[in-house]
Write a protein that holds these residues in place. Structure first.
Motif, PDB file in Angstrom:
ATOM      1  N   ARG A 148     -41.405  71.926  43.016  1.00 46.00           N
ATOM      2  CA  ARG A 148     -41.416  70.466  42.935  1.00 46.00           C
ATOM      3  C   ARG A 148     -42.866  69.994  42.936  1.00 46.00           C
ATOM      4  NH1 ARG A 148     -41.412  66.080  46.502  1.00 46.00           N
ATOM      5  NH2 ARG A 148     -41.217  67.452  48.310  1.00 46.00           N
ATOM      6  N   PHE A 149     -43.149  69.062  42.047  1.00 44.55           N
ATOM      7  CA  PHE A 149     -44.495  68.521  41.880  1.00 44.55           C
ATOM      8  C   PHE A 149     -44.565  67.085  42.365  1.00 44.55           C
ATOM      9  CE2 PHE A 149     -44.455  72.078  39.105  1.00 44.55           C
ATOM     10  CZ  PHE A 149     -45.772  72.465  38.899  1.00 44.55           C
ATOM     11  N   ARG A 150     -45.741  66.690  42.825  1.00 40.12           N
ATOM     12  CA  ARG A 150     -46.067  65.295  43.119  1.00 40.12           C
ATOM     13  C   ARG A 150     -47.384  65.060  42.402  1.00 40.12           C
ATOM     14  NH1 ARG A 150     -46.235  65.135  48.784  1.00 40.12           N
ATOM     15  NH2 ARG A 150     -48.407  65.762  48.672  1.00 40.12           N
ATOM     16  N   GLY A 151     -47.329  64.266  41.355  1.00 36.53           N
ATOM     17  CA  GLY A 151     -48.518  64.125  40.511  1.00 36.53           C
ATOM     18  C   GLY A 151     -48.789  65.466  39.848  1.00 36.53           C
ATOM     19  N   ASP A 152     -50.029  65.942  39.955  1.00 34.49           N
ATOM     20  CA  ASP A 152     -50.406  67.226  39.357  1.00 34.49           C
ATOM     21  C   ASP A 152     -50.378  68.367  40.358  1.00 34.49           C
ATOM     22  OD1 ASP A 152     -50.836  65.834  37.048  1.00 34.49           O
ATOM     23  OD2 ASP A 152     -53.021  65.820  37.203  1.00 34.49           O
ATOM     24  N   LYS A 153     -49.786  68.165  41.525  1.00 33.73           N
ATOM     25  CA  LYS A 153     -49.835  69.167  42.589  1.00 33.73           C
ATOM     26  C   LYS A 153     -48.446  69.695  42.940  1.00 33.73           C
ATOM     27  CE  LYS A 153     -54.291  68.980  43.440  1.00 33.73           C
ATOM     28  NZ  LYS A 153     -55.173  70.109  43.233  1.00 33.73           N
ATOM     29  N   ILE A 154     -48.400  70.980  43.266  1.00 39.34           N
ATOM     30  CA  ILE A 154     -47.170  71.607  43.742  1.00 39.34           C
ATOM     31  C   ILE A 154     -47.000  71.236  45.212  1.00 39.34           C
ATOM     32  CG2 ILE A 154     -46.054  73.805  44.268  1.00 39.34           C
ATOM     33  CD1 ILE A 154     -47.734  74.975  41.874  1.00 39.34           C
ATOM     34  N   VAL A 155     -45.861  70.625  45.536  1.00 43.83           N
ATOM     35  CA  VAL A 155     -45.617  70.226  46.917  1.00 43.83           C
ATOM     36  C   VAL A 155     -44.505  71.033  47.571  1.00 43.83           C
ATOM     37  CG1 VAL A 155     -46.551  67.892  46.714  1.00 43.83           C
ATOM     38  CG2 VAL A 155     -44.136  68.293  46.220  1.00 43.83           C
ATOM     39  N   GLU A 156     -43.712  71.728  46.752  1.00 44.04           N
ATOM     40  CA  GLU A 156     -42.601  72.476  47.341  1.00 44.04           C
ATOM     41  C   GLU A 156     -42.184  73.623  46.434  1.00 44.04           C
ATOM     42  OE1 GLU A 156     -38.110  71.623  49.108  1.00 44.04           O
ATOM     43  OE2 GLU A 156     -39.025  70.166  47.757  1.00 44.04           O
ATOM     44  N   LEU A 157     -41.830  74.726  47.071  1.00 40.15           N
ATOM     45  CA  LEU A 157     -41.214  75.868  46.398  1.00 40.15           C
ATOM     46  C   LEU A 157     -39.998  76.269  47.198  1.00 40.15           C
ATOM     47  CD1 LEU A 157     -40.952  78.412  44.582  1.00 40.15           C
ATOM     48  CD2 LEU A 157     -42.581  79.524  46.135  1.00 40.15           C
ATOM     49  N   ARG A 158     -38.880  76.424  46.515  1.00 41.36           N
ATOM     50  CA  ARG A 158     -37.687  77.057  47.101  1.00 41.36           C
ATOM     51  C   ARG A 158     -37.462  78.302  46.282  1.00 41.36           C
ATOM     52  NH1 ARG A 158     -34.074  74.842  50.600  1.00 41.36           N
ATOM     53  NH2 ARG A 158     -32.363  75.788  49.474  1.00 41.36           N
ATOM     54  N   ALA A 159     -37.677  79.460  46.920  1.00 38.30           N
ATOM     55  CA  ALA A 159     -37.611  80.743  46.224  1.00 38.30           C
ATOM     56  C   ALA A 159     -36.377  81.519  46.667  1.00 38.30           C
ATOM     57  CB  ALA A 159     -38.874  81.550  46.507  1.00 38.30           C
ATOM     58  N   PHE A 160     -35.592  81.927  45.695  1.00 32.12           N
ATOM     59  CA  PHE A 160     -34.418  82.762  45.926  1.00 32.12           C
ATOM     60  C   PHE A 160     -34.790  84.138  45.362  1.00 32.12           C
ATOM     61  CE2 PHE A 160     -33.186  78.398  45.521  1.00 32.12           C
ATOM     62  CZ  PHE A 160     -32.218  78.200  46.490  1.00 32.12           C
ATOM     63  N   VAL A 161     -35.028  85.094  46.250  1.00 25.64           N
ATOM     64  CA  VAL A 161     -35.551  86.401  45.845  1.00 25.64           C
ATOM     65  C   VAL A 161     -34.598  87.490  46.325  1.00 25.64           C
ATOM     66  CG1 VAL A 161     -37.541  87.943  45.956  1.00 25.64           C
ATOM     67  CG2 VAL A 161     -37.891  85.470  46.109  1.00 25.64           C
ATOM     68  N   ILE A 162     -34.228  88.386  45.406  1.00 26.17           N
ATOM     69  CA  ILE A 162     -33.295  89.464  45.723  1.00 26.17           C
ATOM     70  C   ILE A 162     -33.919  90.782  45.304  1.00 26.17           C
ATOM     71  CG2 ILE A 162     -31.005  90.430  45.279  1.00 26.17           C
ATOM     72  CD1 ILE A 162     -30.174  87.541  44.442  1.00 26.17           C
ATOM     73  N   LYS A 163     -33.976  91.726  46.240  1.00 28.38           N
ATOM     74  CA  LYS A 163     -34.483  93.059  45.936  1.00 28.38           C
ATOM     75  C   LYS A 163     -33.518  93.727  44.961  1.00 28.38           C
ATOM     76  CE  LYS A 163     -36.196  97.155  48.295  1.00 28.38           C
ATOM     77  NZ  LYS A 163     -36.376  97.785  49.607  1.00 28.38           N
ATOM     78  N   THR A 164     -34.066  94.314  43.915  1.00 29.86           N
ATOM     79  CA  THR A 164     -33.246  94.955  42.887  1.00 29.86           C
ATOM     80  C   THR A 164     -33.806  96.330  42.566  1.00 29.86           C
ATOM     81  OG1 THR A 164     -34.570  93.895  41.165  1.00 29.86           O
ATOM     82  CG2 THR A 164     -32.522  92.798  41.784  1.00 29.86           C
ATOM     83  N   GLU A 165     -33.004  97.114  41.909  1.00 25.77           N
ATOM     84  CA  GLU A 165     -33.443  98.429  41.441  1.00 25.77           C
ATOM     85  C   GLU A 165     -33.837  98.304  39.975  1.00 25.77           C
ATOM     86  OE1 GLU A 165     -33.714 101.145  43.338  1.00 25.77           O
ATOM     87  OE2 GLU A 165     -33.053  99.956  45.045  1.00 25.77           O
TER      88      GLU A 165
END
Length: 125
Positions: free
Chosen positions: A99-116
């Motif tokens: 999520r951005f506010r103006g030209d800046k990143i203000v939030e990250l929601r990361a869904f990360v799953i270990k895979t083979e």
């Protein structure tokens, strides 16, 4: 705005791939908040900086398969390989919602799953 945010994220990703963590951080607001769903939340640019210093022992190798932008949000879908503390490559699939506010990143929601990693030379029986 959507295409501009997408371009900012692409520049930040390119910096990370080159081992330039500060390149991505330059696009982050001081109060940025990164949530790795089911794991941890980093509050503020300094917390993100410390996380990157310990997690990106070597620059990660990643592929973005889809980059979708709408309004203040950019969603990235792809795969990433990181080296662990023993130097072993660990593969993950991810979906990042930025999520951005103006030209800046203000939030990250990361869904990360270990895979083979799939062995392209083997075939299903």
């Amino acid at each position: 705005m959507s295409e501009k945010n997408k371009a900012i994220l692409e520049k930040g990703n390119a910096a990370i791939a080159e081992g330039n963590n500060e390149g991505l951080l330059s696009f982050c607001a001081d109060d940025t908040e990164w949530t790795f769903v089911g794991d941890k939340t980093l509050k503020g640019k300094e917390a993100v900086r410390q996380y990157m210093a310990t997690t990106y022992i070597e620059p990660p190798k990643f592929t973005v398969t889809n980059l979708i932008a709408e309004g203040d949000f950019v969603t990235a879908l792809g795969d990433i390989t990181l080296k662990d503390e023993d130097g072993k490559a660990v593969h993950h699939s991810y979906c990042d919602v930025w999520r951005f506010r103006g030209d800046k990143i203000v939030e990250l929601r990361a869904f990360v799953i270990k895979t083979e990693v799939k062995d392209e030379t083997s075939s299903a029986a």
